[in-house]
Design a protein around this motif. Structure first.
Motif, mmCIF file in Angstrom:
data_model
loop_
_atom_site.group_PDB
_atom_site.id
_atom_site.type_symbol
_atom_site.label_atom_id
_atom_site.label_comp_id
_atom_site.label_asym_id
_atom_site.label_seq_id
_atom_site.Cartn_x
_atom_site.Cartn_y
_atom_site.Cartn_z
ATOM 1 N N ASP A 1 38.714 50.861 43.162
ATOM 2 C CA ASP A 1 39.230 51.672 42.067
ATOM 3 C C ASP A 1 40.753 51.639 42.024
ATOM 4 O OD1 ASP A 1 38.753 53.168 39.880
ATOM 5 O OD2 ASP A 1 38.547 55.084 40.895
ATOM 6 N N GLU A 2 41.308 50.439 42.153
ATOM 7 C CA GLU A 2 42.768 50.328 42.138
ATOM 8 C C GLU A 2 43.271 49.398 41.039
ATOM 9 O OE1 GLU A 2 44.956 52.172 43.561
ATOM 10 O OE2 GLU A 2 43.493 53.279 44.717
ATOM 11 N N GLY A 3 42.466 49.181 40.014
ATOM 12 C CA GLY A 3 42.932 48.405 38.865
ATOM 13 C C GLY A 3 43.246 46.960 39.205
ATOM 14 N N VAL A 4 44.268 46.432 38.565
ATOM 15 C CA VAL A 4 44.629 45.015 38.726
ATOM 16 C C VAL A 4 45.195 44.798 40.136
ATOM 17 C CG1 VAL A 4 46.017 43.124 37.796
ATOM 18 C CG2 VAL A 4 45.179 44.914 36.264
ATOM 19 N N HIS B 1 43.418 60.866 38.771
ATOM 20 C CA HIS B 1 43.929 59.504 38.967
ATOM 21 C C HIS B 1 43.336 58.512 37.976
ATOM 22 C CE1 HIS B 1 40.184 58.924 41.211
ATOM 23 N NE2 HIS B 1 40.403 57.640 41.129
ATOM 24 N N GLN B 2 42.225 58.878 37.349
ATOM 25 C CA GLN B 2 41.597 57.969 36.383
ATOM 26 C C GLN B 2 42.524 57.729 35.186
ATOM 27 O OE1 GLN B 2 38.818 56.556 37.725
ATOM 28 N NE2 GLN B 2 39.206 55.160 36.039
ATOM 29 N N GLU C 1 46.567 51.389 32.676
ATOM 30 C CA GLU C 1 47.232 50.255 33.338
ATOM 31 C C GLU C 1 47.296 49.028 32.432
ATOM 32 O OE1 GLU C 1 47.476 48.267 37.710
ATOM 33 O OE2 GLU C 1 45.460 48.493 36.925
ATOM 34 N N LEU D 1 44.731 54.782 35.954
ATOM 35 C CA LEU D 1 44.043 53.490 35.842
ATOM 36 C C LEU D 1 43.693 53.164 34.391
ATOM 37 C CD1 LEU D 1 41.767 53.937 38.961
ATOM 38 C CD2 LEU D 1 43.686 52.357 38.768
#
Lengths: 325, 329
Positions: A64-67, B154-155, B161, B158
């Motif tokens: 769950d840390e994106g790119v 925190h979503q 992003e 993301l």
């Protein structure tokens, strides 16, 4: 990238009245051509234009840390470097979802039909040597590409035959896979030394140096040079220690005289004392200019190693048609 | 060393001030039109690929009849500065190095050169800028940790992003004045040792210049001038206060050494312009922002406007009742 103007336009970027097209609606996968730092690479056709591209696919981690930072770094560096003919061109970046519902990131690159690893393997399989002039042309392009990358303030940190893409017809060579690269900053940060495929790793990195710079790439270039001449990796170690011993056995164990400060590096121990073997014995088949250049690339002391820019001026390359390459 | 001269920052992200005004005005007008047309400015972002679509028209919305007022150009400006300062606060709370703070602020500035604060919530974008900056600068902090640190989901980080990265055109390598200050301080040490000032006081000068750059980062200067110019302007201003070295002489030496295309007079003018921007800087307080925040909330969710009006009515009814009672006493 495909949609990039010289300066961002005042109008909102890509505002539509519906959702954007998914990556896989735009490209048709043709075949898997390899693995990159963080995912598979496919040959694909862009449906709209018929253009053949390489799709570098990375599954976004489940954390769950994106790119991934490696992908971000590669993309941002390629944005800076992609205008050079010796660096692979990044055309676009897309995000999509696979059948399992996982998020996938696609880096879209120009397509090159082979890489230097496959190219060398082909000659080795046929028990043939790569023609001397071909070696020279490839080395010239490699030095030119590395010189450009270094001139833009970037270390590659993972140069190896697999990361050098080629076009069989034109013999064009391009640097790829900047996933481990980084912009050089001042003061120089303590870099991780958990990088680079062992065989092409510079001795200062193996000895635990945390402050290193462009010479680490030049060492890799020297190893690639030797491999082009002999079809065999020069230092094929299978652990960090074995890798060091391999280098010391062939080039001689370094000492303070030939490399001031070597004894202060974190991983320095008392090693067996080997005498250097002549390069002409290790890498048969080069002329005197070739040996001179190779020796300058494989100098132990990083500060004494030739720069890519200086290498281009070396007499070894005097008969290369510099207009073409 | 990474070279600003060959960077995407110099090539694509340094503007003339009229360019900036044009872009901000265009974004502001577009958001106002969206509000008139759809009754809301909230754009739909595809979380997957960062593509954006216009909102669904609000129920009962008649085109052009919105009672909600869009933010003015000036209010947008105020909002941007407010959240840029918030970036500094967040970075300070996490003890991030200056480089991360500067990169995040520049991402934020670039993002809102192309979007209005009415289209994408600055509170959310601000956090995503910090998060992306940490990734690019190899100082990775998890989205969860960042969100937790400031009580935000925190979503949100993301979710924004991809739109952030796309808006920035993936030009993520940023050059900040802080590094240039270090370079100039090293150079000034040699200058002082050559008998031009007490080099022991350079530490003081460096600190003052860094504080000055912190203010500069909240102005338009990082979109108008190079990091070197910003650093020199900060050192110049700080030296005016501290009187450590003869700065004019130092500038002459720099220029004689560099054979620069830009004459020293022009450079001094740039320094003055940068310092003027800092002097003009108006950092809004939470109180200043209340009215703007309310307007912003209404742009996003017009139903909150009706509720707000009802509350207002209730209050004034209550007030008038009380006044009539008071009158009787």
């Amino acid at each position: 990238m495909a949609t990039i103007q010289n300066k961002p336009t005042p109008t909102a970027p890509s505002t539509t009245t519906g959702g954007g097209l998914r990556a896989m609606d735009l490209y048709e996968k043709l075949e898997k051509v390899g693995e990159g730092t963080y995912g598979k690479v496919y040959k694909a056709r862009e449906k709209a234009t018929g253009r053949i591209v390489a799709l570098k696919k990375t599954r976004l981690p489940e954390d769950d840390e994106g790119v991934p930072p490696t992908a971000l770094r590669e993309v941002s560096l390629l944005r800076m470097l992609s205008q050079d003919p010796h660096v692979v061109r990044l055309l676009d970046l897309k995000q999509g979802v696979n059948k399992e519902g996982q998020t996938i990131l696609y880096l879209v690159f120009e397509y090159m039909d082979t890489d230097l690893k496959k190219f060398i393997r082909g000659y080795r399989a046929n028990h043939e040597k790569i023609p001397a002039q071909t070696v020279k042309i490839l080395m010239y392009q490699l030095c030119k590409g590395v010189g450009f990358v270094h001139g833009r303030g970037v270390l590659h940190r993972d140069l190896k035959p697999h990361n050098l893409l080629m076009d069989r017809k034109t013999m064009a060579l391009k640097i790829a896979d900047l996933g481990l690269s980084r912009a050089i900053t001042v003061p120089v940060k303590k870099y991780t030394h958990e990088i680079l495929t062992l065989w092409y790793r510079a001795p200062e990195v193996l000895l635990g140096a945390t402050h290193y710079s462009t010479p680490v790439d030049i060492w890799s270039v020297g190893c690639i040079f030797a491999e082009l001449v002999t079809n065999q990796p020069l230092f094929p170690g299978d652990s960090e220690l074995q890798q060091l011993l391999h280098i010391f056995k062939l080039l001689g164990t370094p000492n303070e005289e030939m490399w001031p400060g070597v004894g202060k590096l974190p991983n320095w121990h008392v090693y067996p004392q080997w005498k250097p073997t002549k390069l002409s014995t290790l890498v048969p088949g080069l002329d005197s200019d070739g040996y001179d250049l190779l020796e300058k690339m494989l100098a132990y002391e990083p500060g004494k190693r030739v720069s890519a820019k200086k290498a281009l001026e070396h007499p070894y390359f005097n008969d290369v048609n510099k207009e073409v390459y | 060393m990474a070279d600003f001269r060959t960077s995407t920052q110099r090539e694509r992200w340094i503007f003339q001030s009229h360019d900036l005004m044009e872009r901000w005005a265009a974004a502001n007008q577009r958001a106002a039109q969206t509000l008139a047309q759809y009754g809301t400015t909230r754009l739909n972002v595809d979380l997957l690929d960062g593509s954006v679509s216009y909102p669904e028209s609000m129920p009962d919305h008649v085109e052009g009849s919105s009672v909600v007022k869009p933010l003015s150009y000036e209010e947008e400006q105020l909002t941007r500065v407010f959240y840029e300062q918030k970036i500094q606060e967040v970075c300070a709370a996490f003890k991030f190095p200056h480089k991360i703070q500067a990169t995040a602020i520049i991402y934020f500035k670039r993002f809102y050169l192309q979007w209005s604060v009415m289209e994408h919530q600055p509170k959310h974008i601000m956090l995503t800028c910090v998060y992306a900056s940490c990734k690019v600068e190899e100082n990775h902090v998890s989205a969860e940790e960042l969100g937790k640190g400031i009580q935000q989901d925190h979503q949100i980080i993301l979710n924004n992003e991809m739109i952030l990265l796309k808006t920035l055109d993936f030009d993520l390598i940023v050059y900040a004045p802080y590094r240039s200050i270090e370079g100039f301080i090293d150079d000034l040490e040699d200058f002082c040792r050559a008998g031009n000032g007490p080099f022991q006081r350079l530490k003081e000068l460096r600190q003052a210049a860094i504080s000055h750059v912190d203010k500069m980062m909240l102005t338009d200067a990082p979109l108008l001038y190079t990091p070197g110019q910003l650093a020199l302007a900060a050192l110049h201003k700080s030296n005016d206060l501290l009187r450590v070295v003869d700065f004019e002489r130092y500038l002459e030496i720099i220029f004689s050494r560099q054979h620069s295309d830009c004459p020293i007079e022009q450079f001094v003018q740039s320094i003055n312009e940068i310092n003027y921007l800092v002097d003009q800087l108006n950092i809004p307080t939470v109180k200043d922002m209340r009215h703007v925040d309310r307007k912003l909330k209404h742009c996003w969710d017009p139903s909150s406007h009706d509720e707000h009006n009802k509350k207002k009515e209730k209050k004034s009814k209550h007030k008038s009742k009380r006044t009539s009672t008071d009158a009787q006493l």
